[in-house]
Design an enzyme around this catalytic site. Structure first.
Site, PDB file in Angstrom:
ATOM      1  N   TYR A   8      84.199  90.228  17.039  1.00 40.65           N
ATOM      2  CA  TYR A   8      83.506  88.994  17.416  1.00 40.65           C
ATOM      3  C   TYR A   8      83.311  88.136  16.176  1.00 40.65           C
ATOM      4  O   TYR A   8      82.787  88.596  15.147  1.00 40.65           O
ATOM      5  CB  TYR A   8      82.161  89.335  18.047  1.00 40.65           C
ATOM      6  CG  TYR A   8      81.344  88.123  18.441  1.00 40.65           C
ATOM      7  CD1 TYR A   8      81.723  87.351  19.526  1.00 40.65           C
ATOM      8  CD2 TYR A   8      80.220  87.743  17.725  1.00 40.65           C
ATOM      9  CE1 TYR A   8      80.999  86.232  19.895  1.00 40.65           C
ATOM     10  CE2 TYR A   8      79.492  86.624  18.080  1.00 40.65           C
ATOM     11  CZ  TYR A   8      79.891  85.879  19.172  1.00 40.65           C
ATOM     12  OH  TYR A   8      79.172  84.768  19.532  1.00 40.65           O
ATOM     13  N   GLY A  50      65.982  86.872  37.971  1.00 43.05           N
ATOM     14  CA  GLY A  50      66.348  86.859  36.555  1.00 43.05           C
ATOM     15  C   GLY A  50      66.939  85.533  36.154  1.00 43.05           C
ATOM     16  O   GLY A  50      67.051  84.600  36.962  1.00 43.05           O
ATOM     17  N   GLU A  66      60.750  84.112  34.197  1.00 46.32           N
ATOM     18  CA  GLU A  66      61.687  84.137  35.322  1.00 46.32           C
ATOM     19  C   GLU A  66      61.016  84.689  36.578  1.00 46.32           C
ATOM     20  O   GLU A  66      61.230  84.197  37.684  1.00 46.32           O
ATOM     21  CB  GLU A  66      62.923  84.963  34.967  1.00 46.32           C
ATOM     22  CG  GLU A  66      63.899  84.270  34.046  1.00 46.32           C
ATOM     23  CD  GLU A  66      64.613  83.110  34.712  1.00 46.32           C
ATOM     24  OE1 GLU A  66      64.616  83.043  35.960  1.00 46.32           O
ATOM     25  OE2 GLU A  66      65.158  82.252  33.996  1.00 46.32           O
ATOM     26  N   GLU A  70      60.813  82.166  39.782  1.00 48.11           N
ATOM     27  CA  GLU A  70      61.687  82.449  40.914  1.00 48.11           C
ATOM     28  C   GLU A  70      60.963  83.073  42.103  1.00 48.11           C
ATOM     29  O   GLU A  70      61.481  83.052  43.216  1.00 48.11           O
ATOM     30  CB  GLU A  70      62.840  83.350  40.484  1.00 48.11           C
ATOM     31  CG  GLU A  70      63.794  82.683  39.507  1.00 48.11           C
ATOM     32  CD  GLU A  70      65.105  83.411  39.408  1.00 48.11           C
ATOM     33  OE1 GLU A  70      65.222  84.532  39.931  1.00 48.11           O
ATOM     34  OE2 GLU A  70      66.032  82.854  38.796  1.00 48.11           O
ATOM     35  N   GLU A 120      65.546  81.593  48.393  1.00 46.50           N
ATOM     36  CA  GLU A 120      64.597  82.420  49.119  1.00 46.50           C
ATOM     37  C   GLU A 120      64.232  83.613  48.243  1.00 46.50           C
ATOM     38  O   GLU A 120      64.969  83.971  47.328  1.00 46.50           O
ATOM     39  CB  GLU A 120      65.202  82.940  50.431  1.00 46.50           C
ATOM     40  CG  GLU A 120      65.697  81.877  51.377  1.00 46.50           C
ATOM     41  CD  GLU A 120      66.509  82.472  52.516  1.00 46.50           C
ATOM     42  OE1 GLU A 120      66.581  83.721  52.607  1.00 46.50           O
ATOM     43  OE2 GLU A 120      67.088  81.702  53.296  1.00 46.50           O
TER      44      GLU A 120
END
Length: 239
Positions: A8, A50, A66, A70, A120
């Site tokens: 990387y 999430g 989160e 949510e 939902e």
């Protein structure tokens, strides 16, 4: 050079997310919190709650945010711990994504309220959520399975089962947590003996709850111990 030999170098986009496996007991069954996504990818599909970690946020802060955004659930009232990190290259079609999964446990949690990118939010029986037709977005079925394995194991060696109970509770309430999480019935007398012999697992309040049948049941609160000694293993109860 083969892909597996490449290192990387900072130019390939990657992101970090958090996902939450949240368990509670409703209607005498273990439930997990799922959301139905309101936007791509997997729009309209069920997933675990999430999202992406924001700049300047640590992982715990992202998980709590989160959860609140949510579902409307305040994670500070739950038992919350990191499960592990998932990072298969194809888990997210948007980019290379690493997710830190969290396990959360709470007693009879309220009906969730969806928000942000969740269309939902529902409590779903774990037995239903594990069906291949329900949770097949990202790698959330795998995360759920690991969360369930962790929860079952923690009941053996820690006092976290009491996190499912609203205080004060009876030993029958506590036994019910074990039964629905492990998936088999326990002998009441044997369970009582093991719980009361464990070091500071529960503490009697001196109060009682009247029952429709039989003698009033003694009420308890969670003790200070975090580890269960001696442990309460599934093998001891399911033999």
């Amino acid at each position: 050079m083969h892909d597996r030999e490449q290192k990387y170098d900072g130019t390939v986009p990657a992101a970090v997310t958090v996902d939450l496996v949240i368990f509670t007991i409703r209607d005498a069954a273990l439930h997990v919190l799922l959301i139905r996504r309101g936007k791509p990818p997997f729009e309209g599909e069920f997933t675990l709650p999430g999202g992406f970690v924001r700049v300047g946020e640590n992982l715990d802060e992202a998980a709590l945010r989160e959860l609140e955004e949510e579902t409307g659930v305040d994670g500070r009232t739950l038992h919350l711990e990191q499960l592990r990190t998932f990072g298969d290259s194809g888990r997210d079609p948007r980019c290379r994504t690493y997710t830190v999964a969290y396990l959360a446990l709470g007693p009879d949690l309220p009906i969730p309220v969806a928000g942000t990118d969740a269309r939902e939010a529902h409590w779903v029986p774990v037995s239903t959520a594990l069906s291949p037709t329900v949770l097949h977005a990202f790698d959330h079925a795998e995360i759920l399975k690991e969360g369930l394995d962790r929860a079952r194991a923690k009941l053996e060696y820690t006092t976290v089962a009491a996190a499912f109970c609203r205080e004060p509770f009876t030993l029958a309430d506590l036994r019910h947590v074990y039964e629905v999480t492990w998936g088999f019935p326990l002998d009441p007398s044997n369970f009582r003996r093991k719980v009361t012999k464990a070091v500071d697992f529960v503490r009697a309040t001196g109060e009682f709850r009247s029952l429709e049948v039989g003698r009033p049941a003694a009420l308890y609160r969670r003790g200070q111990a975090e580890n269960l000694f001696p442990p309460m293993t599934r093998a001891d109860h399911n033999s």
